[in-house]
Scaffold this motif. Structure first.
Motif, PDB file in Angstrom:
ATOM      1  N   TRP A 214      24.169 -12.698 -67.141  1.00 25.81           N
ATOM      2  CA  TRP A 214      25.360 -12.821 -66.322  1.00 25.81           C
ATOM      3  C   TRP A 214      25.720 -14.296 -66.155  1.00 25.81           C
ATOM      4  O   TRP A 214      24.847 -15.162 -66.174  1.00 25.81           O
ATOM      5  CB  TRP A 214      25.133 -12.251 -64.920  1.00 25.81           C
ATOM      6  N   THR A 215      27.026 -14.554 -65.924  1.00 24.88           N
ATOM      7  CA  THR A 215      27.434 -15.869 -65.431  1.00 24.88           C
ATOM      8  C   THR A 215      27.508 -15.793 -63.908  1.00 24.88           C
ATOM      9  O   THR A 215      27.682 -14.720 -63.325  1.00 24.88           O
ATOM     10  CB  THR A 215      28.786 -16.297 -66.008  1.00 24.88           C
ATOM     11  N   GLY A 216      27.377 -16.961 -63.256  1.00 26.56           N
ATOM     12  CA  GLY A 216      27.167 -16.977 -61.815  1.00 26.56           C
ATOM     13  C   GLY A 216      28.293 -16.391 -60.997  1.00 26.56           C
ATOM     14  O   GLY A 216      28.075 -15.519 -60.141  1.00 26.56           O
ATOM     15  N   LYS A 217      29.522 -16.847 -61.205  1.00 29.90           N
ATOM     16  CA  LYS A 217      30.634 -16.355 -60.395  1.00 29.90           C
ATOM     17  C   LYS A 217      30.864 -14.868 -60.631  1.00 29.90           C
ATOM     18  O   LYS A 217      31.137 -14.112 -59.684  1.00 29.90           O
ATOM     19  CB  LYS A 217      31.909 -17.141 -60.701  1.00 29.90           C
ATOM     20  N   VAL A 218      30.768 -14.429 -61.876  1.00 25.43           N
ATOM     21  CA  VAL A 218      30.983 -13.014 -62.184  1.00 25.43           C
ATOM     22  C   VAL A 218      29.945 -12.154 -61.464  1.00 25.43           C
ATOM     23  O   VAL A 218      30.268 -11.087 -60.910  1.00 25.43           O
ATOM     24  CB  VAL A 218      30.941 -12.782 -63.705  1.00 25.43           C
ATOM     25  N   HIS A 219      28.700 -12.602 -61.459  1.00 29.34           N
ATOM     26  CA  HIS A 219      27.649 -11.861 -60.770  1.00 29.34           C
ATOM     27  C   HIS A 219      27.927 -11.789 -59.277  1.00 29.34           C
ATOM     28  O   HIS A 219      27.814 -10.727 -58.647  1.00 29.34           O
ATOM     29  CB  HIS A 219      26.298 -12.541 -61.026  1.00 29.34           C
ATOM     30  N   ALA A 220      28.338 -12.912 -58.674  1.00 30.56           N
ATOM     31  CA  ALA A 220      28.651 -12.917 -57.246  1.00 30.56           C
ATOM     32  C   ALA A 220      29.825 -11.998 -56.932  1.00 30.56           C
ATOM     33  O   ALA A 220      29.821 -11.280 -55.925  1.00 30.56           O
ATOM     34  CB  ALA A 220      28.961 -14.348 -56.793  1.00 30.56           C
ATOM     35  N   CYS A 221      30.832 -11.976 -57.795  1.00 35.12           N
ATOM     36  CA  CYS A 221      31.989 -11.102 -57.577  1.00 35.12           C
ATOM     37  C   CYS A 221      31.598  -9.628 -57.675  1.00 35.12           C
ATOM     38  O   CYS A 221      32.095  -8.788 -56.913  1.00 35.12           O
ATOM     39  CB  CYS A 221      33.089 -11.425 -58.589  1.00 35.12           C
ATOM     40  N   ALA A 222      30.718  -9.308 -58.611  1.00 39.88           N
ATOM     41  CA  ALA A 222      30.261  -7.918 -58.729  1.00 39.88           C
ATOM     42  C   ALA A 222      29.535  -7.473 -57.468  1.00 39.88           C
ATOM     43  O   ALA A 222      29.725  -6.353 -56.975  1.00 39.88           O
ATOM     44  CB  ALA A 222      29.352  -7.768 -59.951  1.00 39.88           C
ATOM     45  N   ARG A 223      28.695  -8.337 -56.938  1.00 36.03           N
ATOM     46  CA  ARG A 223      27.982  -8.001 -55.710  1.00 36.03           C
ATOM     47  C   ARG A 223      28.948  -7.942 -54.517  1.00 36.03           C
ATOM     48  O   ARG A 223      28.762  -7.140 -53.598  1.00 36.03           O
ATOM     49  CB  ARG A 223      26.885  -9.030 -55.443  1.00 36.03           C
ATOM     50  N   LEU A 224      29.963  -8.768 -54.508  1.00 39.20           N
ATOM     51  CA  LEU A 224      30.978  -8.708 -53.457  1.00 39.20           C
ATOM     52  C   LEU A 224      31.703  -7.369 -53.473  1.00 39.20           C
ATOM     53  O   LEU A 224      31.943  -6.768 -52.416  1.00 39.20           O
ATOM     54  CB  LEU A 224      31.988  -9.848 -53.641  1.00 39.20           C
TER      55      LEU A 224
END
Length: 364
Positions: A104-114
């Motif tokens: 995963w890339t960082g922002k994409v992973h954070a958005c998925a968890r959001l």
């Protein structure tokens, strides 16, 4: 061949396309929307931005909102600021991103968890340096509902505070409106003509879940564009609207930050072995070559067209007027960034941002 006429033709193409796109760019007027909008903010070391971002989101009117911040391994007090805001307003929640998986890339992973943490009918993803206008969330949700859109995105009004920013940031709106047929409007349904700005993306929740959400684009850095293309590929409608009235953003400060920020997304845009030579002909031929052909009348006309289009885009985007004369240098810097990104890829050097490095992804 008379090269001066070719030069004029290369300039007339974006001028005509830009006028058409500017006239058709949707301006949102809705002031009320049904349902709950979840304003979702990925945050990694955003202590200087996060309070103003959350406060602006909480000032939304015309629709119910919640604000969820995903602290993505911050070390600068971001989480403490959000905890204080959450204690004062129950609409604010703080979540902590789990460790970043290797694919995963960082922002994409954070958005998925959001998205997993969100409770809303609408998912409004914004960056921590974005300041929503009070009516933005309602206007975007109302537009999406009325037009049956799975995604609505826009480029916020870019705050430009230095010469380095002026030489880079205005290229976003100019290239979108001057070179993308349809300008990202919903009337164009082809996935390769989709567009989005990751700073400001609203998704209808059911459509978002149906395509697999951010998990379906987990390896990319330019996640807004990738989501828009995926939505269209699976039969959903997306649209880019006039984002200047909806939000403001100062995305970078100074030339070094701008260079690094645009460099990380370049390989998923223009910087491909096949595409970049074509882009170089289009951009250099229209915006740099005319200056070398002066005082030929065709070159004078080309420069006039070029600067007129840049002025029209600048006015619509509400960017500073003093950036207009810098336009040729802006196009030169844009090409330099793309060629450097391609060279880095050829040398096997990974893209990186905020202390993370990622292997180069396949270009979009």
């Amino acid at each position: 061949m008379d090269w001066t006429w070719l030069c004029l033709g290369l300039t007339a193409l974006p001028a005509a396309l830009g006028v058409h796109n500017l006239r058709r760019l949707p301006f949102l007027t809705g002031d009320r929307a049904d349902g709950l909008v979840s304003v979702l903010i990925p945050a990694r070391d955003e202590a200087v931005n996060i309070e103003a971002c959350v406060t602006a989101a909480l000032a939304s009117r015309g629709v119910a909102v919640e604000v969820v911040v995903m602290d993505d391994g911050s070390t600068d007090g971001t989480a403490e600021i959000v905890r204080r805001l959450a204690a004062a307003d129950p609409r604010v929640r703080l979540a902590a991103a789990p460790p970043l998986p290797p694919d995963w890339t960082g922002k994409v992973h954070a958005c998925a968890r959001l998205a997993e943490a969100a409770q809303g009918d609408w998912l409004l993803f914004i960056d921590a340096d974005v300041r929503l206008a009070p009516g933005a969330a309602a206007a975007m949700a109302a537009h999406a509902a009325a037009k049956h859109l799975a995604m609505v995105s826009g480029v916020p009004r870019q705050i430009i505070g230095s010469l380095g920013e002026a030489l880079t940031v205005p290229g976003i709106n100019f290239l979108l409106l001057g070179y993308l047929p349809g300008g990202g409007r919903a009337e164009t349904v082809r996935p390769d003509l989709a567009a989005a700005c990751g700073q400001l993306v609203l998704c209808e929740r059911r459509a978002y879940e149906s395509i697999g959400g951010h998990g379906a684009v987990r390896r990319v850095l330019h996640e807004g564009l990738a989501l828009a293309r995926l939505f269209r590929a699976q039969g959903h409608r997306t649209e880019v609207v006039d984002g200047a009235p909806l939000a403001t953003c100062r995305m970078y400060r100074g030339f070094a930050e701008c260079w690094g920020g645009f460099l990380k997304n370049a390989r998923e845009g223009m910087a491909t072995p096949l595409g970049l030579p074509i882009w170089t002909v289009l951009l250099a031929g229209a915006h740099l070559w005319p200056w070398a052909l002066l005082p030929e009348m065709q070159a004078v006309l080309a420069i006039a067209l070029m600067l007129a289009l840049r002025a029209a885009v600048t006015i619509r985007a509400r960017e500073p007027w003093w950036t207009i004369p810098l336009h040729p240098a802006t196009m030169l810097v844009a090409l330099a960034i793309q060629w450097w990104a391609l060279a880095r890829w050829a040398m096997g050097r990974p893209a990186g941002w905020k202390g993370r490095a990622y292997p180069a992804t396949k270009a979009a």
